[in-house]
Design a protein around this motif. Structure first.
Motif, mmCIF file in Angstrom:
data_model
loop_
_atom_site.group_PDB
_atom_site.id
_atom_site.type_symbol
_atom_site.label_atom_id
_atom_site.label_comp_id
_atom_site.label_asym_id
_atom_site.label_seq_id
_atom_site.Cartn_x
_atom_site.Cartn_y
_atom_site.Cartn_z
ATOM 1 N N ILE A 1 0.750 -1.280 -0.010
ATOM 2 C CA ILE A 1 0.029 -0.133 -0.026
ATOM 3 C C ILE A 1 0.842 1.275 0.034
ATOM 4 C CG2 ILE A 1 -1.612 1.523 1.478
ATOM 5 C CD1 ILE A 1 -2.971 -1.298 2.274
ATOM 6 N N PHE A 2 0.394 2.209 -0.765
ATOM 7 C CA PHE A 2 1.131 3.660 -0.868
ATOM 8 C C PHE A 2 0.517 4.565 0.190
ATOM 9 C CE2 PHE A 2 2.043 2.221 -5.461
ATOM 10 C CZ PHE A 2 3.466 1.988 -5.209
ATOM 11 N N PRO A 3 0.874 4.775 1.368
ATOM 12 C CA PRO A 3 0.128 5.404 2.321
ATOM 13 C C PRO A 3 0.039 6.932 1.957
ATOM 14 C CG PRO A 3 2.040 4.274 3.288
ATOM 15 C CD PRO A 3 2.021 4.073 1.970
ATOM 16 N N THR A 4 1.006 7.536 1.195
ATOM 17 C CA THR A 4 0.906 8.765 0.965
ATOM 18 C C THR A 4 -0.179 9.275 -0.270
ATOM 19 O OG1 THR A 4 3.081 9.531 1.551
ATOM 20 C CG2 THR A 4 2.055 11.156 0.132
ATOM 21 N N THR A 5 -0.340 8.302 -1.169
ATOM 22 C CA THR A 5 -1.348 8.312 -2.032
ATOM 23 C C THR A 5 -2.576 8.003 -1.373
ATOM 24 O OG1 THR A 5 0.363 7.617 -3.533
ATOM 25 C CG2 THR A 5 -1.903 7.223 -4.428
ATOM 26 N N THR A 6 -2.734 7.003 -0.659
ATOM 27 C CA THR A 6 -3.974 6.732 -0.007
ATOM 28 C C THR A 6 -4.430 8.067 0.551
ATOM 29 O OG1 THR A 6 -3.346 4.439 0.237
ATOM 30 C CG2 THR A 6 -4.810 5.210 1.605
ATOM 31 N N GLN A 7 -3.501 8.554 1.376
ATOM 32 C CA GLN A 7 -4.108 9.806 2.130
ATOM 33 C C GLN A 7 -4.573 10.588 1.288
ATOM 34 O OE1 GLN A 7 -0.740 11.243 4.630
ATOM 35 N NE2 GLN A 7 -2.028 13.122 5.319
ATOM 36 N N SER A 8 -3.891 11.235 0.313
ATOM 37 C CA SER A 8 -4.306 12.026 -0.697
ATOM 38 C C SER A 8 -5.844 11.548 -1.329
ATOM 39 C CB SER A 8 -3.187 12.296 -1.935
ATOM 40 O OG SER A 8 -3.636 13.218 -3.084
ATOM 41 N N ASN A 9 -5.807 10.213 -1.642
ATOM 42 C CA ASN A 9 -7.167 9.835 -2.405
ATOM 43 C C ASN A 9 -8.414 10.260 -1.416
ATOM 44 O OD1 ASN A 9 -5.729 8.875 -4.487
ATOM 45 N ND2 ASN A 9 -5.747 6.658 -3.842
ATOM 46 N N ILE A 10 -8.093 9.928 -0.215
ATOM 47 C CA ILE A 10 -9.002 10.209 0.689
ATOM 48 C C ILE A 10 -9.513 11.749 0.996
ATOM 49 C CG2 ILE A 10 -9.754 9.740 3.270
ATOM 50 C CD1 ILE A 10 -8.089 7.242 3.191
ATOM 51 N N LYS A 11 -8.262 12.337 1.072
ATOM 52 C CA LYS A 11 -8.684 13.951 1.198
ATOM 53 C C LYS A 11 -9.507 14.497 -0.056
ATOM 54 C CE LYS A 11 -7.635 17.803 3.171
ATOM 55 N NZ LYS A 11 -8.326 18.909 2.192
ATOM 56 N N SER A 12 -9.260 14.035 -1.230
ATOM 57 C CA SER A 12 -9.921 14.395 -2.280
ATOM 58 C C SER A 12 -11.374 14.030 -2.506
ATOM 59 C CB SER A 12 -8.950 14.030 -3.631
ATOM 60 O OG SER A 12 -9.702 14.334 -4.963
ATOM 61 N N ALA A 13 -11.459 12.833 -1.890
ATOM 62 C CA ALA A 13 -13.002 12.107 -1.917
ATOM 63 C C ALA A 13 -13.505 12.904 -0.922
ATOM 64 C CB ALA A 13 -12.847 10.766 -2.015
ATOM 65 N N VAL A 14 -13.029 13.086 0.204
ATOM 66 C CA VAL A 14 -13.787 13.955 1.316
ATOM 67 C C VAL A 14 -14.149 15.327 0.880
ATOM 68 C CG1 VAL A 14 -13.373 14.827 3.587
ATOM 69 C CG2 VAL A 14 -13.014 12.452 3.317
ATOM 70 N N ASP A 15 -13.215 16.100 0.454
ATOM 71 C CA ASP A 15 -13.636 17.458 -0.154
ATOM 72 C C ASP A 15 -14.664 17.282 -1.192
ATOM 73 O OD1 ASP A 15 -11.651 18.244 1.901
ATOM 74 O OD2 ASP A 15 -10.112 18.670 0.384
ATOM 75 N N SER A 16 -14.316 16.534 -2.089
ATOM 76 C CA SER A 16 -15.559 16.530 -3.135
ATOM 77 C C SER A 16 -16.584 16.477 -2.656
ATOM 78 C CB SER A 16 -15.117 15.385 -4.266
ATOM 79 O OG SER A 16 -16.133 15.278 -5.125
ATOM 80 N N THR A 17 -17.025 15.256 -1.716
ATOM 81 C CA THR A 17 -18.480 15.220 -0.998
ATOM 82 C C THR A 17 -18.933 16.212 -0.334
ATOM 83 O OG1 THR A 17 -18.038 12.737 -0.731
ATOM 84 C CG2 THR A 17 -19.570 13.789 0.617
ATOM 85 N N HIS A 18 -17.991 17.065 0.424
ATOM 86 C CA HIS A 18 -18.313 18.013 1.459
ATOM 87 C C HIS A 18 -18.897 19.332 0.499
ATOM 88 C CE1 HIS A 18 -18.539 20.594 4.930
ATOM 89 N NE2 HIS A 18 -17.742 21.387 4.214
ATOM 90 N N ASN A 19 -18.142 19.483 -0.629
ATOM 91 C CA ASN A 19 -18.280 20.570 -1.573
ATOM 92 C C ASN A 19 -19.600 20.336 -2.536
ATOM 93 O OD1 ASN A 19 -16.230 22.136 -0.443
ATOM 94 N ND2 ASN A 19 -14.918 21.357 -1.908
ATOM 95 N N ALA A 20 -20.179 19.117 -2.624
ATOM 96 C CA ALA A 20 -21.313 18.712 -3.610
ATOM 97 C C ALA A 20 -22.687 19.455 -3.113
ATOM 98 C CB ALA A 20 -21.532 17.294 -3.743
ATOM 99 N N PRO A 21 -23.427 19.587 -4.017
ATOM 100 C CA PRO A 21 -24.858 20.204 -3.783
ATOM 101 C C PRO A 21 -25.482 18.964 -2.814
ATOM 102 C CG PRO A 21 -24.650 20.192 -6.220
ATOM 103 C CD PRO A 21 -23.269 19.518 -5.461
ATOM 104 N N VAL A 22 -26.293 19.567 -1.761
ATOM 105 C CA VAL A 22 -26.596 18.853 -0.890
ATOM 106 C C VAL A 22 -28.195 18.380 -1.121
ATOM 107 C CG1 VAL A 22 -27.486 18.819 1.658
ATOM 108 C CG2 VAL A 22 -25.529 19.965 1.003
ATOM 109 N N LEU A 23 -28.402 16.903 -1.419
ATOM 110 C CA LEU A 23 -29.689 16.585 -1.353
ATOM 111 C C LEU A 23 -30.788 16.700 -0.347
ATOM 112 C CD1 LEU A 23 -31.878 15.285 -3.374
ATOM 113 C CD2 LEU A 23 -30.995 13.169 -2.691
ATOM 114 N N ALA A 24 -29.963 16.055 0.879
ATOM 115 C CA ALA A 24 -30.825 16.021 2.180
ATOM 116 C C ALA A 24 -29.599 15.866 3.277
ATOM 117 C CB ALA A 24 -31.516 14.648 2.192
ATOM 118 N N ASN A 25 -30.321 16.309 4.474
ATOM 119 C CA ASN A 25 -29.482 16.297 5.626
ATOM 120 C C ASN A 25 -30.585 15.942 6.876
ATOM 121 O OD1 ASN A 25 -27.172 16.028 7.469
ATOM 122 N ND2 ASN A 25 -27.097 18.398 7.365
#
Length: 244
Positions: A110-134
């Motif tokens: 496993i590449f830890p640095t790339t894994t960390q980067s992948n997760i950060k990108s996916a989290v930010d994308s979700t957080h910034n996406a239009p909100v359907l519900a909460n």
């Protein structure tokens, strides 16, 4: 069972909320597939998890999911949840919204640095996406008996079958971890679900209009071995996909 998680809100069990006000925001759902018997989980995987938490704690619910029945911190909800995600033979592994974000080398490492980067990108994308519900909640705690009243609000027209689960997460759990020992302090451990299923119960189906709200009540008895001051509630909305 596979469902698509669309948003999560995390709130303290010991906090006081006088009125359930639903805000137009959402968070990602980041999970570490782990086990107390897993040596990498307690060595380089432990350090990587600390970095992932540091990166994403403000924009994502983060939890350890002890998927194995032989893990010292397992529970039926954690086993069910992990089984619904794409199968990965290696442990540890990291998922965002149920999608594996672990970066593997050609040799199976496993590449830890790339894994960390992948997760950060996916989290930010979700957080910034239009909100359907909460969703939001009010709670009452009588000794170890917990009652949670939830309100879910949709901010746009949609359709489908939606479920709401209330997951219990305990921070700073002292328990054995291979690679560390019996005094390991486990961060954000998924302890269970307030429903029989990790995916909760149905809350809405069919045609759903913007600004529609749905209420649901959940009851649970907190085990006496848990430290209630360290317990949070993670409310997760899932959309049913096909027959799963």
């Amino acid at each position: 069972m596979k469902r698509t998680g669309i948003l999560i809100i995390v709130l303290s069990l010991t906090g006081i909320m006088l009125k359930a006000q639903v805000t137009q925001t959402h968070m990602a759902f980041t999970t570490k597939k782990t086990a107390t018997w897993c040596n990498p989980c307690g060595t380089w995987g432990w350090t990587l998890q600390e970095d992932i938490v540091s990166d994403n704690i403000n924009n994502s619910v983060i939890m350890q999911v002890h998927f194995s029945s032989s893990s010292g911190l397992t529970n039926t909800a954690a086993v069910e949840l992990q089984a619904a995600f794409p199968y990965i033979g290696s442990t540890p592994a990291w998922y965002v919204n149920g999608i594996n974000k672990t970066a593997y080398s050609t040799s199976g490492g496993i590449f830890p640095t790339t894994t960390q980067s992948n997760i950060k990108s996916a989290v930010d994308s979700t957080h910034n996406a239009p909100v359907l519900a909460n969703c939001a909640y009010t709670k009452s705690l009588n000794g170890n008996d917990l009652t949670v009243n939830t309100t879910t609000k949709f901010f746009a027209d949609t359709s489908g079958e939606y479920y709401l689960s209330v997951l219990l997460v305990e921070n700073n759990v002292v328990a054995y971890q291979n690679g560390i020992g019996s005094t390991a302090v486990h961060k954000y451990v998924m302890r269970g679900s307030m429903s029989p299923s990790a995916f909760g119960v149905p809350i809405a189906s069919g045609t759903i209009t913007a600004n529609a709200t749905y209420d649901k009540t959940y009851n649970y008895t907190i085990p006496s071995t848990w430290k209630k001051i360290n317990v949070t509630l993670s409310l997760v909305i899932w959309k049913k996909v096909g027959s799963q």
